[in-house]
Design a protein around this motif. Structure first.
Motif, PDB file in Angstrom:
ATOM      1  N   GLY A   1      -3.515 -12.727  22.748  1.00 48.95           N
ATOM      2  CA  GLY A   1      -3.964 -14.261  23.098  1.00 48.95           C
ATOM      3  C   GLY A   1      -4.304 -14.980  21.985  1.00 48.95           C
ATOM      4  O   GLY A   1      -3.879 -15.054  20.890  1.00 48.95           O
ATOM      5  N   THR A   2      -5.329 -15.957  22.246  1.00 46.87           N
ATOM      6  CA  THR A   2      -5.639 -16.750  21.029  1.00 46.87           C
ATOM      7  C   THR A   2      -6.476 -15.980  20.300  1.00 46.87           C
ATOM      8  O   THR A   2      -6.711 -16.676  19.135  1.00 46.87           O
ATOM      9  N   LEU A   3      -7.089 -14.924  20.511  1.00 50.05           N
ATOM     10  CA  LEU A   3      -7.950 -14.279  19.644  1.00 50.05           C
ATOM     11  C   LEU A   3      -7.071 -13.810  18.194  1.00 50.05           C
ATOM     12  O   LEU A   3      -7.739 -13.394  17.216  1.00 50.05           O
TER      13      LEU A   3
ATOM     14  N   VAL B   1      -7.485  -2.508  33.223  1.00 45.14           N
ATOM     15  CA  VAL B   1      -7.393  -3.108  31.734  1.00 45.14           C
ATOM     16  C   VAL B   1      -6.682  -4.539  32.591  1.00 45.14           C
ATOM     17  O   VAL B   1      -5.711  -4.506  33.421  1.00 45.14           O
ATOM     18  N   HIS B   2      -7.205  -5.710  32.391  1.00 48.00           N
ATOM     19  CA  HIS B   2      -6.679  -6.945  32.531  1.00 48.00           C
ATOM     20  C   HIS B   2      -5.730  -7.679  31.405  1.00 48.00           C
ATOM     21  O   HIS B   2      -6.025  -7.521  30.284  1.00 48.00           O
ATOM     22  N   LEU B   3      -4.532  -7.520  32.158  1.00 42.26           N
ATOM     23  CA  LEU B   3      -3.660  -7.915  31.273  1.00 42.26           C
ATOM     24  C   LEU B   3      -2.998  -9.445  31.625  1.00 42.26           C
ATOM     25  O   LEU B   3      -2.725  -9.659  32.654  1.00 42.26           O
ATOM     26  N   VAL B   4      -2.778 -10.302  30.491  1.00 38.07           N
ATOM     27  CA  VAL B   4      -2.103 -11.762  30.883  1.00 38.07           C
ATOM     28  C   VAL B   4      -0.969 -11.911  29.910  1.00 38.07           C
ATOM     29  O   VAL B   4      -1.238 -11.767  28.601  1.00 38.07           O
ATOM     30  N   PHE B   5       0.151 -12.289  30.326  1.00 37.05           N
ATOM     31  CA  PHE B   5       1.264 -12.739  29.625  1.00 37.05           C
ATOM     32  C   PHE B   5       1.315 -14.231  29.802  1.00 37.05           C
ATOM     33  O   PHE B   5       1.269 -14.787  31.037  1.00 37.05           O
TER      34      PHE B   5
ATOM     35  N   HIS C   1      -1.138 -12.529  35.481  1.00 34.30           N
ATOM     36  CA  HIS C   1      -2.336 -11.759  35.549  1.00 34.30           C
ATOM     37  C   HIS C   1      -2.271 -10.559  36.106  1.00 34.30           C
ATOM     38  O   HIS C   1      -1.480 -10.488  37.205  1.00 34.30           O
ATOM     39  N   ILE C   2      -2.344  -9.457  35.436  1.00 35.38           N
ATOM     40  CA  ILE C   2      -2.262  -7.850  36.255  1.00 35.38           C
ATOM     41  C   ILE C   2      -3.322  -7.277  35.671  1.00 35.38           C
ATOM     42  O   ILE C   2      -3.902  -7.379  34.796  1.00 35.38           O
TER      43      ILE C   2
ATOM     44  N   TYR D   1       1.735 -16.568  23.247  1.00 34.56           N
ATOM     45  CA  TYR D   1       0.911 -15.710  22.678  1.00 34.56           C
ATOM     46  C   TYR D   1       1.298 -14.114  22.795  1.00 34.56           C
ATOM     47  O   TYR D   1       1.873 -14.061  23.892  1.00 34.56           O
ATOM     48  N   ARG D   2       0.731 -13.149  22.178  1.00 38.30           N
ATOM     49  CA  ARG D   2       0.836 -11.988  22.295  1.00 38.30           C
ATOM     50  C   ARG D   2       0.220 -11.733  23.653  1.00 38.30           C
ATOM     51  O   ARG D   2      -0.798 -12.494  23.993  1.00 38.30           O
ATOM     52  N   PRO D   3       0.597 -10.669  24.332  1.00 41.57           N
ATOM     53  CA  PRO D   3      -0.031 -10.389  25.607  1.00 41.57           C
ATOM     54  C   PRO D   3      -1.619 -10.039  25.286  1.00 41.57           C
ATOM     55  O   PRO D   3      -2.001  -9.445  24.552  1.00 41.57           O
ATOM     56  N   PHE D   4      -2.774 -10.533  26.280  1.00 37.88           N
ATOM     57  CA  PHE D   4      -3.910 -10.650  26.095  1.00 37.88           C
ATOM     58  C   PHE D   4      -4.548  -9.486  26.980  1.00 37.88           C
ATOM     59  O   PHE D   4      -3.961  -9.273  28.059  1.00 37.88           O
TER      60      PHE D   4
END
Length: 183
Positions: free
Chosen positions: A21-23, A41-45, A91-92, A133-136
């Protein structure tokens, strides 16, 4: 000894279990992706809105994304506990068996989403990148944080289906309103 040194990733304490993500733009998110085979694991695309004009909630894209997630979850032995597809992000909440399987799942799902959404199977994509962003990912440790993430994903799904958006999100909800999310 080797595993003990691996678990102590050199990152600030509040970003120890997060990556992407933004990190990624700061030095805080540039270590190895922390993953757990025991914890969810919380995954965000997050997609670039200009690259996919129809959005992820269009009937075609929505059905394709659901089919791809089911297909690759079976292939990489990943259990999808919860899913919320928004217009510009997904969100997954997942659990996986092996670290290598989780990493392969992230890589393959992101690549397949990009190919399907930009239709690069039939033509070459010459436009903006699809991913903003890359997947968070965030390893969810403990029952309290698990419950917060689970309720947050459910709240996102309810908002896309017509529940009014609130800036306070989960902080301003009473116990009755939280139970109402799951009805």
């Amino acid at each position: 000894m080797k595993q003990q040194t691996f678990s102590e990733i050199n990152s600030p304490w509040n970003f120890r279990y997060c990556h992407g993500g933004t990190l990624r733009k700061s030095s805080k998110g540039r270590g190895a992706r922390p993953l757990s085979t025991k914890d969810p694991v919380h995954l965000v695309f997050k997609i670039n809105k200009t690259a996919v004009t129809a959005g992820l909630r269009s009937p075609r894209n929505f059905n394709l994304i659901n089919a791809l997630l089911k297909k690759y979850a079976r292939r990489f032995f990943v259990k999808i506990e919860q899913l919320s597809i928004q217009r510009d992000h997904i969100h997954i909440l997942i659990r996986g068996g092996r670290r290598s399987a989780l990493l392969s799942f992230f890589r393959v799902v992101a690549g397949q989403f990009a190919q399907v959404l930009t239709d690069t199977f039939t033509k070459q994509h010459e436009g903006e990148k699809i991913w903003k962003y890359r997947p968070f990912t965030r390893v969810v440790r403990g029952f309290k944080s698990y419950k917060i993430v689970r309720d947050y994903i459910q709240l996102n799904e309810r908002e896309i289906l017509g529940r009014p958006y609130s800036k306070t999100q989960l902080r301003g909800l009473s116990e009755e309103q939280l139970r109402e999310l799951w009805v």
